[in-house]
Design a protein around this motif. Structure first.
Motif, PDB file in Angstrom:
ATOM      1  N   ARG A 274       0.838  -1.206   0.000  1.00 45.57           N
ATOM      2  CA  ARG A 274       0.000   0.000   0.000  1.00 45.57           C
ATOM      3  C   ARG A 274       0.872   1.254   0.000  1.00 45.57           C
ATOM      4  O   ARG A 274       0.555   2.251  -0.652  1.00 45.57           O
ATOM      5  CB  ARG A 274      -0.928   0.003   1.211  1.00 45.57           C
ATOM      6  CG  ARG A 274      -1.996   1.060   1.136  1.00 45.57           C
ATOM      7  CD  ARG A 274      -3.145   0.755   2.091  1.00 45.57           C
ATOM      8  NE  ARG A 274      -4.286   1.598   1.813  1.00 45.57           N
ATOM      9  CZ  ARG A 274      -4.423   2.844   2.266  1.00 45.57           C
ATOM     10  NH1 ARG A 274      -3.501   3.371   3.012  1.00 45.57           N
ATOM     11  NH2 ARG A 274      -5.501   3.540   1.972  1.00 45.57           N
ATOM     12  N   GLN A 275       1.987   1.194   0.718  1.00 45.30           N
ATOM     13  CA  GLN A 275       2.923   2.324   0.755  1.00 45.30           C
ATOM     14  C   GLN A 275       3.475   2.607  -0.653  1.00 45.30           C
ATOM     15  O   GLN A 275       3.618   3.760  -1.053  1.00 45.30           O
ATOM     16  CB  GLN A 275       4.065   2.023   1.737  1.00 45.30           C
ATOM     17  CG  GLN A 275       4.888   3.205   2.122  1.00 45.30           C
ATOM     18  CD  GLN A 275       4.209   4.114   3.128  1.00 45.30           C
ATOM     19  OE1 GLN A 275       3.085   3.900   3.563  1.00 45.30           O
ATOM     20  NE2 GLN A 275       4.903   5.159   3.509  1.00 45.30           N
ATOM     21  N   LYS A 276       3.737   1.538  -1.408  1.00 45.85           N
ATOM     22  CA  LYS A 276       4.230   1.700  -2.783  1.00 45.85           C
ATOM     23  C   LYS A 276       3.176   2.378  -3.661  1.00 45.85           C
ATOM     24  O   LYS A 276       3.510   3.235  -4.489  1.00 45.85           O
ATOM     25  CB  LYS A 276       4.595   0.344  -3.378  1.00 45.85           C
ATOM     26  CG  LYS A 276       5.823  -0.280  -2.769  1.00 45.85           C
ATOM     27  CD  LYS A 276       6.059  -1.659  -3.346  1.00 45.85           C
ATOM     28  CE  LYS A 276       7.135  -2.388  -2.583  1.00 45.85           C
ATOM     29  NZ  LYS A 276       7.286  -3.778  -3.030  1.00 45.85           N
TER      30      LYS A 276
ATOM     31  N   MET B  46      -0.401   8.124   3.800  1.00 42.34           N
ATOM     32  CA  MET B  46       0.943   7.581   3.991  1.00 42.34           C
ATOM     33  C   MET B  46       1.303   7.554   5.481  1.00 42.34           C
ATOM     34  O   MET B  46       1.850   6.564   5.977  1.00 42.34           O
ATOM     35  CB  MET B  46       1.971   8.401   3.209  1.00 42.34           C
ATOM     36  CG  MET B  46       3.377   7.835   3.258  1.00 42.34           C
ATOM     37  SD  MET B  46       4.547   8.781   2.277  1.00 42.34           S
ATOM     38  CE  MET B  46       4.291   8.030   0.685  1.00 42.34           C
ATOM     39  N   SER B  47       0.966   8.616   6.194  1.00 46.85           N
ATOM     40  CA  SER B  47       1.240   8.670   7.631  1.00 46.85           C
ATOM     41  C   SER B  47       0.447   7.608   8.382  1.00 46.85           C
ATOM     42  O   SER B  47       0.982   6.911   9.245  1.00 46.85           O
ATOM     43  CB  SER B  47       0.894  10.047   8.190  1.00 46.85           C
ATOM     44  OG  SER B  47       1.715  11.021   7.624  1.00 46.85           O
ATOM     45  N   LYS B  48      -0.831   7.479   8.039  1.00 50.03           N
ATOM     46  CA  LYS B  48      -1.687   6.464   8.667  1.00 50.03           C
ATOM     47  C   LYS B  48      -1.144   5.060   8.404  1.00 50.03           C
ATOM     48  O   LYS B  48      -1.087   4.228   9.306  1.00 50.03           O
ATOM     49  CB  LYS B  48      -3.098   6.572   8.084  1.00 50.03           C
ATOM     50  CG  LYS B  48      -4.172   6.684   9.109  1.00 50.03           C
ATOM     51  CD  LYS B  48      -5.569   6.623   8.581  1.00 50.03           C
ATOM     52  CE  LYS B  48      -5.865   7.306   7.287  1.00 50.03           C
ATOM     53  NZ  LYS B  48      -7.280   7.289   6.920  1.00 50.03           N
ATOM     54  N   ASN B  49      -0.745   4.822   7.175  1.00 51.08           N
ATOM     55  CA  ASN B  49      -0.218   3.524   6.792  1.00 51.08           C
ATOM     56  C   ASN B  49       1.061   3.202   7.554  1.00 51.08           C
ATOM     57  O   ASN B  49       1.275   2.069   7.993  1.00 51.08           O
ATOM     58  CB  ASN B  49       0.028   3.495   5.280  1.00 51.08           C
ATOM     59  CG  ASN B  49       0.208   2.106   4.747  1.00 51.08           C
ATOM     60  OD1 ASN B  49      -0.645   1.249   4.914  1.00 51.08           O
ATOM     61  ND2 ASN B  49       1.337   1.873   4.117  1.00 51.08           N
ATOM     62  N   LYS B  50       1.919   4.207   7.751  1.00 53.92           N
ATOM     63  CA  LYS B  50       3.177   3.995   8.475  1.00 53.92           C
ATOM     64  C   LYS B  50       2.927   3.658   9.939  1.00 53.92           C
ATOM     65  O   LYS B  50       3.588   2.789  10.507  1.00 53.92           O
ATOM     66  CB  LYS B  50       4.081   5.217   8.371  1.00 53.92           C
ATOM     67  CG  LYS B  50       5.429   4.978   9.040  1.00 53.92           C
ATOM     68  CD  LYS B  50       6.279   6.205   9.071  1.00 53.92           C
ATOM     69  CE  LYS B  50       7.609   6.023   9.745  1.00 53.92           C
ATOM     70  NZ  LYS B  50       7.718   5.051  10.783  1.00 53.92           N
TER      71      LYS B  50
END
Length: 134
Positions: A20-22, A103-107
């Motif tokens: 998902r980050q990609k 992106m922040s949530k995913n991290k």
């Protein structure tokens, strides 16, 4: 041998978060690409939940296949275009603020999964070490 029954789920989620980050990074990289549409990575099971009410299949004969037999892997990932976003004049609909937030949530979720895997492994290791002492 795996540390616990949730290990596979944790690793599947970790892989999903990495992928998902990609996708989010790709969205950000294409922010100035005319006609580019925002993409999102979702699990097949989430797609089924979000889709319109499906028809229920009934088995009228024991020889019929059940609908669950058709599901190969409920954790399979799919890349989908996000609908309903505001487009710019060039047809691009990537919103930098929204993507940075995702992106922040995913991290945060990725880091939490890593911590859970480490704790799971430490617990498993301590059980092995204590049983080896006896």
């Amino acid at each position: 041998m795996k540390p616990s029954s949730v290990t596979d789920t944790l690793f599947n989620q970790l892989n999903f978060r990495g992928d998902r980050q990609k996708v989010i990074s790709s969205n950000i990289a294409n922010i100035n690409t005319p006609g580019y549409k925002t993409k999102e990575l979702v699990f097949e099971s989430e797609l089924k939940k979000a889709s319109s009410p499906s028809l229920q299949m009934y088995k009228t004969n024991p020889m019929h296949l059940s609908s669950s037999d058709n599901i190969s892997n409920p954790n399979q990932k799919h890349l989908v275009e996000v609908k309903g976003l505001e487009e710019q004049n060039d047809g691009n609909n990537v919103n930098l603020d929204a993507q940075m937030s995702e992106m922040s949530k995913n991290k945060v979720i990725f880091d939490a999964l890593q911590t859970a895997i480490k704790k799971d492994s430490r617990l498993f290791r301590s059980v092995i070490e204590s049983s080896a002492k006896n």
